[in-house]
Write a protein that holds these residues in place. Structure first.
Motif, PDB file in Angstrom:
ATOM      1  N   UNK A   1       0.872  -1.172   0.000  1.00  0.00           N
ATOM      2  CA  UNK A   1       0.000   0.000   0.000  1.00  0.00           C
ATOM      3  C   UNK A   1       0.903   1.213   0.000  1.00  0.00           C
ATOM      4  N   UNK A   2       0.462   2.288  -0.585  1.00  0.00           N
ATOM      5  CA  UNK A   2       1.417   3.380  -0.811  1.00  0.00           C
ATOM      6  C   UNK A   2       0.923   4.730  -0.328  1.00  0.00           C
ATOM      7  N   UNK A   3      -0.365   4.924  -0.292  1.00  0.00           N
ATOM      8  CA  UNK A   3      -0.935   6.225   0.058  1.00  0.00           C
ATOM      9  C   UNK A   3      -1.665   6.077   1.383  1.00  0.00           C
ATOM     10  N   UNK A   4      -1.006   6.495   2.478  1.00  0.00           N
ATOM     11  CA  UNK A   4      -1.531   6.301   3.825  1.00  0.00           C
ATOM     12  C   UNK A   4      -2.017   7.629   4.415  1.00  0.00           C
ATOM     13  N   UNK A   5      -2.351   7.564   5.703  1.00  0.00           N
ATOM     14  CA  UNK A   5      -2.699   8.785   6.445  1.00  0.00           C
ATOM     15  C   UNK A   5      -1.466   9.591   6.820  1.00  0.00           C
ATOM     16  N   UNK A   6      -0.327   9.005   6.627  1.00  0.00           N
ATOM     17  CA  UNK A   6       0.953   9.651   6.857  1.00  0.00           C
ATOM     18  C   UNK A   6       1.996   8.921   6.022  1.00  0.00           C
ATOM     19  N   UNK A   7       3.184   9.465   5.932  1.00  0.00           N
ATOM     20  CA  UNK A   7       4.205   8.851   5.086  1.00  0.00           C
ATOM     21  C   UNK A   7       4.753   7.562   5.699  1.00  0.00           C
ATOM     22  N   UNK A   8       5.407   6.785   4.858  1.00  0.00           N
ATOM     23  CA  UNK A   8       6.109   5.586   5.314  1.00  0.00           C
ATOM     24  C   UNK A   8       7.507   5.976   5.792  1.00  0.00           C
ATOM     25  N   UNK A   9       8.249   5.037   6.392  1.00  0.00           N
ATOM     26  CA  UNK A   9       9.634   5.334   6.788  1.00  0.00           C
ATOM     27  C   UNK A   9      10.527   5.757   5.618  1.00  0.00           C
TER      28      UNK A   9
ATOM     29  N   UNK B   1      11.772   9.391   5.651  1.00  0.00           N
ATOM     30  CA  UNK B   1      12.893   9.707   6.524  1.00  0.00           C
ATOM     31  C   UNK B   1      14.199   9.185   5.923  1.00  0.00           C
ATOM     32  N   UNK B   2      14.155   7.975   5.384  1.00  0.00           N
ATOM     33  CA  UNK B   2      15.357   7.381   4.796  1.00  0.00           C
ATOM     34  C   UNK B   2      15.864   8.220   3.631  1.00  0.00           C
ATOM     35  N   UNK B   3      14.955   8.670   2.785  1.00  0.00           N
ATOM     36  CA  UNK B   3      15.376   9.478   1.634  1.00  0.00           C
ATOM     37  C   UNK B   3      15.911  10.826   2.090  1.00  0.00           C
ATOM     38  N   UNK B   4      15.246  11.448   3.048  1.00  0.00           N
ATOM     39  CA  UNK B   4      15.728  12.740   3.552  1.00  0.00           C
ATOM     40  C   UNK B   4      17.125  12.591   4.148  1.00  0.00           C
ATOM     41  N   UNK B   5      17.353  11.520   4.894  1.00  0.00           N
ATOM     42  CA  UNK B   5      18.676  11.282   5.464  1.00  0.00           C
ATOM     43  C   UNK B   5      19.727  11.122   4.368  1.00  0.00           C
ATOM     44  N   UNK B   6      19.387  10.390   3.322  1.00  0.00           N
ATOM     45  CA  UNK B   6      20.338  10.166   2.230  1.00  0.00           C
ATOM     46  C   UNK B   6      20.655  11.469   1.503  1.00  0.00           C
ATOM     47  N   UNK B   7      19.638  12.264   1.220  1.00  0.00           N
ATOM     48  CA  UNK B   7      19.856  13.533   0.525  1.00  0.00           C
ATOM     49  C   UNK B   7      20.748  14.465   1.341  1.00  0.00           C
ATOM     50  N   UNK B   8      20.501  14.538   2.646  1.00  0.00           N
ATOM     51  CA  UNK B   8      21.325  15.391   3.501  1.00  0.00           C
ATOM     52  C   UNK B   8      22.754  14.851   3.579  1.00  0.00           C
ATOM     53  N   UNK B   9      22.877  13.526   3.602  1.00  0.00           N
ATOM     54  CA  UNK B   9      24.205  12.912   3.675  1.00  0.00           C
ATOM     55  C   UNK B   9      25.071  13.249   2.466  1.00  0.00           C
ATOM     56  N   UNK B  10      24.482  13.266   1.267  1.00  0.00           N
ATOM     57  CA  UNK B  10      25.288  13.494   0.062  1.00  0.00           C
ATOM     58  C   UNK B  10      25.425  14.974  -0.285  1.00  0.00           C
ATOM     59  N   UNK B  11      24.761  15.848   0.466  1.00  0.00           N
ATOM     60  CA  UNK B  11      24.773  17.282   0.180  1.00  0.00           C
ATOM     61  C   UNK B  11      25.389  18.007   1.375  1.00  0.00           C
ATOM     62  N   UNK B  12      26.676  18.290   1.363  1.00  0.00           N
ATOM     63  CA  UNK B  12      27.372  18.770   2.558  1.00  0.00           C
ATOM     64  C   UNK B  12      26.784  20.012   3.200  1.00  0.00           C
ATOM     65  N   UNK B  13      26.267  20.934   2.386  1.00  0.00           N
ATOM     66  CA  UNK B  13      25.791  22.190   2.948  1.00  0.00           C
ATOM     67  C   UNK B  13      24.365  22.117   3.490  1.00  0.00           C
ATOM     68  N   UNK B  14      23.602  21.069   3.134  1.00  0.00           N
ATOM     69  CA  UNK B  14      22.171  21.017   3.448  1.00  0.00           C
ATOM     70  C   UNK B  14      21.911  20.307   4.777  1.00  0.00           C
TER      71      UNK B  14
END
Length: 414
Positions: free
Chosen positions: A88-96, A99-112
């Motif tokens: 299932x993909x569209x919930x009452x709130x996001x899936x984990x 958070x995982x994607x946000x962590x990865x994006x921040x990890x590869x972007x030094x200034x963000x």
């Protein structure tokens, strides 16, 4: 090298579409503006190749106008998306996955320090402007003349995509003095300067940012309390995985991504500094489908694959080979061309064509000849490369291009 290509299925679909869709099609994927042998409808894609509804095969140099970075139906990406979708993909709130994607994006972007997700590049750039206005208490966004930041009234007059919207003011790309003048004209009301990763206005030579311009804009923003927004929707993850202004040594305050981030799955992102997190919390924006996990899983897999395989290096290698081969073939037939911008986002324009008057017969003839030889290259819009593009693809493309240049030389030569 050409063969007769069937077109009846595409023609039938165009006729049906004209009865139920205004003008038969709309937006940037409307094939009515392309050479007549370009298809409107496609059936499937695999790797670096596309098949239209008539079964004609093409090596693809448009990549869905940018989203396809790793090639069509990339196993790791589609498996990650399918696994997330299966629960299932569209919930009452996001899936984990959010958070995982946000962590990865921040990890590869030094200034963000944070990431915010939505669906379209326009979502990200419009929200970036809103955050800048909230953070500064000012209203004017400075943008480059002719720059495109999304199909929204926030950026353009709906009746004229080249007319800037209310609340925005213009400067000239790579012209630092014009930026200074635009700041002065805003008279203390400049909330943000939004700048594309490179100048990519349709139909003109692409320009990479000069170091002087990029660093000068950064300094002007710092000196005047202005937010620097990098629109990396088109360049993101094809120039540098940490952001497209890494090569010029400049970090923005906000950076908008879309297109390549999810290898065709619908997702965009805005990244920013901690100093703007309070403004984000105060600036409401949302969408019913912004929080679905499958596109976030796809984006995570896309980024991880690019890092693991050094995808940027592959794009540079095949892009450089294409650029050199195209130039050699054009020169051998006495055809004047200009190739500009990043090699991973190629643009070829023909001497003698004039996009300002929509008179581009050489570009149209060249791309039409390529299409007949199984190569899909837009006549005036910049192309996009995928990491699925092989040496064999490049060799076939250059062989077809040599023949296409010969036709252009025959029809338009002195």
């Amino acid at each position: 090298m050409t063969t007769e290509r069937p077109r009846s299925a595409d023609a039938a679909l165009r006729e049906r579409a004209s009865a139920v869709i205004p003008n038969g099609m709309y937006g940037h994927q409307n094939a009515a503006i392309l050479p007549k042998n370009f298809p409107q409808f496609f059936a499937r894609g695999e790797g670096s190749h596309l098949w239209d509804v008539d079964g004609n095969e093409y090596i693809d140099y448009l990549c869905a106008y940018g989203p396809i970075l790793l090639g069509y139906q990339h196993p790791a990406v589609d498996e990650a998306a399918a696994e997330a979708q299966s629960a299932g993909d569209c919930y009452n709130g996001p899936s984990p996955k959010m958070v995982e994607l946000a962590e990865l994006l921040v990890e590869i972007t030094p200034w963000a320090d944070w990431a915010w997700m939505a669906k379209n590049g326009t979502d990200a750039t419009v929200y970036a402007a809103s955050v800048a206005r909230t953070a500064t208490g000012r209203g004017t966004i400075l943008r480059a003349h002719g720059g495109y930041h999304g199909a929204s009234p926030a950026w353009m007059n709906p009746e004229d995509m080249y007319a800037h919207a209310d609340g925005t003011s213009e400067y000239e790309y790579n012209d630092l003095e014009s930026v200074r003048a635009a700041i002065d004209a805003a008279d203390g009301d400049a909330a943000a300067i939004i700048v594309s990763a490179f100048k990519h206005d349709v139909g003109i030579d692409q320009e990479l940012p000069t170091v002087e311009f990029a660093r000068g804009v950064r300094e002007l923003c710092d000196a005047n309390g202005i937010v620097l927004i990098l629109d990396d929707v088109r360049g993101g993850f094809r120039i540098d995985m940490a952001g497209s202004w890494v090569p010029v040594g400049v970090d923005p305050d906000l950076s908008a991504y879309c297109k390549a981030i999810g290898n065709g799955h619908p997702i965009s992102a805005l990244m920013g500094r901690e100093s703007l997190s309070e403004a984000v919390a105060k600036t409401f924006a949302t969408g019913s489908y912004w929080f679905t996990g499958a596109p976030m899983a796809a984006a995570q897999a896309t980024i991880e694959t690019m890092l693991e395989t050094d995808g940027i290096a592959h794009l540079e290698r095949v892009g450089s080979a294409l650029r050199a081969g195209w130039q050699q073939a054009a020169d051998s037939h006495g055809v004047g061309i200009r190739q500009t911008g990043p090699v991973s986002i190629p643009l070829m324009l023909f001497d003698g064509d004039d996009f300002s008057t929509r008179e581009v017969p050489r570009a149209y003839r060249f791309s039409a000849e390529l299409a007949d030889r199984g190569v899909y290259l837009h006549p005036v819009h910049n192309g996009f490369l995928s990491t699925a593009l092989s040496d064999e693809d490049v060799a076939h493309t250059l062989e077809a291009s040599d023949e296409a240049f010969a036709v252009v030389a025959s029809e338009f030569g002195d």
